[in-house]
Scaffold this motif. Structure first.
Motif, PDB file in Angstrom:
ATOM      1  N   GLU A 178       0.829  -1.164  -0.148  1.00 26.75           N
ATOM      2  CA  GLU A 178      -0.117   0.134   0.077  1.00 26.75           C
ATOM      3  C   GLU A 178       0.918   1.309   0.115  1.00 26.75           C
ATOM      4  OE1 GLU A 178      -2.393  -0.322   3.449  1.00 26.75           O
ATOM      5  OE2 GLU A 178      -3.942  -1.842   2.407  1.00 26.75           O
TER       6      GLU A 178
ATOM      7  N   SER B   5       1.762   1.949  -3.548  1.00 25.33           N
ATOM      8  CA  SER B   5       0.726   1.920  -4.434  1.00 25.33           C
ATOM      9  C   SER B   5       0.793   0.621  -5.301  1.00 25.33           C
ATOM     10  CB  SER B   5       0.611   3.299  -5.361  1.00 25.33           C
ATOM     11  OG  SER B   5       0.379   4.498  -4.471  1.00 25.33           O
TER      12      SER B   5
ATOM     13  N   SER C 227       0.142  -3.499  -6.436  1.00 24.62           N
ATOM     14  CA  SER C 227      -0.653  -4.756  -6.229  1.00 24.62           C
ATOM     15  C   SER C 227      -0.289  -5.665  -5.239  1.00 24.62           C
ATOM     16  CB  SER C 227      -1.035  -5.232  -7.367  1.00 24.62           C
ATOM     17  OG  SER C 227       0.164  -5.639  -8.249  1.00 24.62           O
TER      18      SER C 227
ATOM     19  N   GLU D 225       0.666  10.362   2.535  1.00 28.11           N
ATOM     20  CA  GLU D 225       0.082   9.939   1.248  1.00 28.11           C
ATOM     21  C   GLU D 225       1.186   8.905   0.599  1.00 28.11           C
ATOM     22  OE1 GLU D 225      -2.209   9.952  -2.257  1.00 28.11           O
ATOM     23  OE2 GLU D 225      -2.534  11.032  -0.322  1.00 28.11           O
ATOM     24  N   PRO D 226       0.880   7.649   0.072  1.00 26.52           N
ATOM     25  CA  PRO D 226       1.820   6.886  -0.458  1.00 26.52           C
ATOM     26  C   PRO D 226       2.690   7.118  -1.420  1.00 26.52           C
ATOM     27  CG  PRO D 226      -0.503   6.469  -1.053  1.00 26.52           C
ATOM     28  CD  PRO D 226      -0.469   7.199  -0.180  1.00 26.52           C
TER      29      PRO D 226
ATOM     30  N   THR E 150       4.647   6.271  -5.116  1.00 30.06           N
ATOM     31  CA  THR E 150       4.142   5.498  -6.598  1.00 30.06           C
ATOM     32  C   THR E 150       4.993   4.574  -6.786  1.00 30.06           C
ATOM     33  OG1 THR E 150       5.481   6.953  -8.065  1.00 30.06           O
ATOM     34  CG2 THR E 150       2.969   7.634  -7.472  1.00 30.06           C
ATOM     35  N   THR E 151       4.755   3.504  -7.754  1.00 29.20           N
ATOM     36  CA  THR E 151       5.762   2.446  -8.140  1.00 29.20           C
ATOM     37  C   THR E 151       6.921   3.146  -9.009  1.00 29.20           C
ATOM     38  OG1 THR E 151       4.329   1.950 -10.261  1.00 29.20           O
ATOM     39  CG2 THR E 151       3.947   0.554  -8.039  1.00 29.20           C
TER      40      THR E 151
END
Length: 330
Positions: A70, A73, A75, A209-210, A212-213
């Motif tokens: 998470e 961000s 899967s 806030e997370p 991103t990949t």
């Protein structure tokens, strides 16, 4: 743009620190304690490796994997290993549709950024090899078609050292494909009180806030460019050769305890982990402490002990410590 030692710009180091700080805040808001677990996960993620966890149940392994996915961000997939689990259950399969008379491909749960392989030693050798192949090649083959795994991709495999019935021991040669093997311990009394308090108050969660990949791919790129001096490389090679009975200062009786030493994959693992750990500490160059600090996690599953060592219950960590004590640091 000023470029520092290791050809990493100051702006890139600033961004790396910010990304790591956000991931750390999200992780600590959900997982209490377990600093060694967080360090292992984030270092393996930056070094593009996989982690093998050994612990009794209930030490937040699943929570840590979900939280990290998470935070980036990404899967997440969880695969519960059982003796009847087949390779197709992990990789994917082709399904025939009678209405159209064609086959369609259904990708398996391994096609995720973060994969938790729970109790890997409960799956059969055939299933274990299929998963390890996907980890190594970062792709799967279904019906003759190659499917690339998502990037970033990391596997967190667990095994329970308590149960022996219905388990298939993971071979030492296959364990070598894991970048790190982390052994978790129980939380301290104060940490366990914090767990109870947060659970009662439902205080777990995050406001940060997370990332991103793409941020993770940026971290991986930066980690691979962290400067490693020739003296550090020679130090790593000397350590690995000492586990094989050689090195600049051989340990006389190491052959009594170590049947097979670490392979060149161990040298690469020490260097990659050192680079990632240096970046985690906010540096763009590796120092000897970066090599030493995670020595147990990197090497404990790469040394094959003799029957005498097993009978005497000599832990691999003691052998590793003797190797590092014998080799002088640069």
């Amino acid at each position: 743009m000023q470029v520092a030692n290791g050809q990493i710009a100051d702006e890139e180091m600033t961004r790396a620190r910010e990304v790591l700080a956000r991931i750390g805040e999200i992780f600590s808001a959900t997982v209490v304690g377990q600093e060694s677990l967080y360090r292992a996960l984030i270092v393996a993620l930056m070094a593009r490796g996989h982690v093998l966890l050994e612990s009794v149940p209930g030490l937040a392994k699943t929570t840590a994997a979900v939280t990290l996915s998470e935070a980036i961000s990404g899967s997440f997939s969880r695969i519960q290993c059982t003796p009847d689990l087949m390779p197709n259950d992990i990789v994917g399969t082709q399904i025939y549709t009678y209405e159209t008379g064609t086959f369609s491909t259904q990708l398996g749960p391994v096609h995720a950024n973060m994969v938790l392989l729970d109790e890997i030693n409960r799956s059969s050798a055939k299933t274990q090899s299929a998963m390890l192949e996907a980890m190594q090649e970062r792709q799967t083959s279904i019906g003759g078609t190659i499917y690339r795994l998502p990037d970033p991709f990391m596997v967190l495999a667990t095994q329970n050292p308590v149960d022996e019935e219905g388990t298939y021991v993971l071979p030492e040669a296959q364990m070598d494909r894991f970048l790190l093997k982390e052994v978790l311990t129980y939380p301290t009394p104060s940490e366990e009180i914090e767990i109870l308090t947060k659970t009662a108050e439902r205080a777990f969660g995050r406001e940060t806030e997370p990332v991103t990949t793409d941020d993770v791919l940026f971290l991986q790129g930066i980690a691979s460019r962290v400067y490693v001096d020739q003296a550090i490389k020679a130090y790593v090679v000397a350590l690995i050769n000492t586990t094989r009975g050689g090195g600049p200062r051989p340990i006389p009786d190491i052959g009594r305890h170590v049947r097979v030493g670490a392979s060149p994959r161990g040298s690469l693992a020490l260097m990659r982990v050192g680079q990632a750990r240096a970046l985690l500490e906010g540096r763009n160059y590796v120092v000897p402490d970066d090599i030493r600090i995670m020595r147990h996690s990197v090497l404990r599953h790469r040394l094959i002990r003799t029957y005498d060592a097993l009978a005497a219950e000599i832990p691999p960590e003691a052998i590793i410590d003797s190797v590092f004590a014998a080799v002088p640091a640069p």
